[in-house]
Design an enzyme around this catalytic site. Sequence first.
Site, mmCIF file in Angstrom:
data_model
loop_
_atom_site.group_PDB
_atom_site.id
_atom_site.type_symbol
_atom_site.label_atom_id
_atom_site.label_comp_id
_atom_site.label_asym_id
_atom_site.label_seq_id
_atom_site.Cartn_x
_atom_site.Cartn_y
_atom_site.Cartn_z
ATOM 1 N N CYS A 92 -37.166 -24.973 -39.041
ATOM 2 C CA CYS A 92 -37.123 -23.838 -38.125
ATOM 3 C C CYS A 92 -36.321 -24.262 -36.892
ATOM 4 C CB CYS A 92 -38.543 -23.435 -37.720
ATOM 5 S SG CYS A 92 -38.584 -21.982 -36.658
ATOM 6 N N HIS A 183 -30.764 -19.420 -47.276
ATOM 7 C CA HIS A 183 -30.219 -18.267 -46.555
ATOM 8 C C HIS A 183 -29.195 -17.557 -47.434
ATOM 9 C CE1 HIS A 183 -31.967 -19.416 -42.647
ATOM 10 N NE2 HIS A 183 -31.856 -20.644 -43.123
ATOM 11 N N GLU A 232 -36.161 -12.458 -42.002
ATOM 12 C CA GLU A 232 -36.648 -13.802 -42.330
ATOM 13 C C GLU A 232 -37.601 -13.789 -43.520
ATOM 14 O OE1 GLU A 232 -38.105 -16.687 -39.731
ATOM 15 O OE2 GLU A 232 -36.777 -16.129 -38.070
ATOM 16 N N CYS A 241 -33.007 -16.386 -35.321
ATOM 17 C CA CYS A 241 -33.325 -17.363 -36.363
ATOM 18 C C CYS A 241 -32.331 -18.511 -36.231
ATOM 19 C CB CYS A 241 -33.215 -16.710 -37.740
ATOM 20 S SG CYS A 241 -33.543 -17.834 -39.106
ATOM 21 N N GLY A 244 -30.850 -19.602 -39.521
ATOM 22 C CA GLY A 244 -30.014 -18.481 -39.972
ATOM 23 C C GLY A 244 -28.695 -18.414 -39.242
HETATM 24 N N1 LIG Z 1 -38.435 -17.869 -42.167
HETATM 25 C C1 LIG Z 1 -37.826 -19.201 -42.264
HETATM 26 C C2 LIG Z 1 -38.539 -20.209 -41.358
HETATM 27 C C3 LIG Z 1 -38.275 -19.923 -39.926
HETATM 28 C C4 LIG Z 1 -36.830 -20.143 -39.634
HETATM 29 C C5 LIG Z 1 -36.335 -19.495 -38.366
HETATM 30 N N2 LIG Z 1 -37.364 -18.942 -37.510
HETATM 31 C C6 LIG Z 1 -35.499 -20.484 -37.598
HETATM 32 O O1 LIG Z 1 -35.475 -20.420 -36.363
HETATM 33 O O2 LIG Z 1 -34.850 -21.317 -38.249
HETATM 34 C C7 LIG Z 1 -37.973 -19.718 -43.679
HETATM 35 O O3 LIG Z 1 -38.919 -19.351 -44.347
HETATM 36 O O4 LIG Z 1 -37.118 -20.506 -44.073
#
Ligand SMILES: N[C@H](CCC[C@H](N)C(=O)O)C(=O)O
Length: 308
Positions: A92, A183, A232, A241, A244
């Site tokens: 994250c 992603h 997400e 994100c 992301g």
């Molecule tokens: N939903 C993402 C985790 C949080 C990633 C995002 N909040 C970031 O800042 O990288 C996943 O399941 O891979």
Amino acid sequence: MEFAKLHGLGNSYVYLNLLGDGGPSARGEGGQGSGGERPVPPGALDWAHLARAVSDRGTGIGSDGLILILPSQVADARMRIFNADGSEGEMCGNGIRGVGKVLYDRGLVRSRHVRVETLAGILALELFPEDGRVQRARVQMGRPILEPARIPARLGDGRAPVLEVRLEGEEAVVTPVSMGNPHAVLFVDDLAKAPVQEWGPRLEHHPAFPNRTNVEFVAVRDAATLQMRVWERGSGETQACGTGACAAAVAAHLTGRAGREVAVHLPGGILNVRWDDSDVVWLEGPVEEVCQGRLDVEWLRRRGLLRP
Ligand SMILES: N[C@H](CCC[C@H](N)C(=O)O)C(=O)O
């Protein structure tokens, strides 16, 4: 059990500091809860269930998920991140800046350079404090993974990077990139009209992604400026994100739309991403602490979150 809530550009998490009194060098998973009360033994909690409960904006604290700060044998701390649906993410990018801030602001590390163990590897952070409190951080996010089999994505021959492929049964054309977490990057002309709410969940659960995927809708403003919205995995549309933004920057460069350094404009603000000549991606952005509090034991018990 005490918690803190922090966010990076509105992508917020509830943090539990489980380093115990031993600080970053403490051994083993979990530690004593801080504060005078009888600490809730960490083994007693179902983290996925707790993530769903604290993330709920009505009956919980309200966040995009839960982040645990745990002792590490190989770094200053270990981060585990759980999405709002309780699923565990490998990394994250916004959340790890909050881990750095908690460690530094609370005097658990003394250096501005910290290393955090994650499921995507040990990542290095450079913290930028003002008056002893971290305001921004730069994260060495590691190398992007483009080999579909390692994303994982059932696309192409599984080995060669796949750029702009149409997903079976969908109009969507995606470029799959992993930053340790999966992603699917789509390029759109008009972000305001991007079908985030309809295509987001469909692509998140598309069979091409055995572990599901995060979905980025990206409009290229110029070779150094991207605009993005994100659906997400496990949390739905968020204001930002980190991983992301990195995936979007990599896909934009790979498809000849942008250079190696971009400002990514998200609903919550701007993240800076650089993909350097040694294939390492760097992410820089702000981080802010919202509040600290204590999880009420009755609240935990009523949700069946405490095993007898
Ligand atoms: N939903 C993402 C985790 C949080 C990633 C995002 N909040 C970031 O800042 O990288 C996943 O399941 O891979």
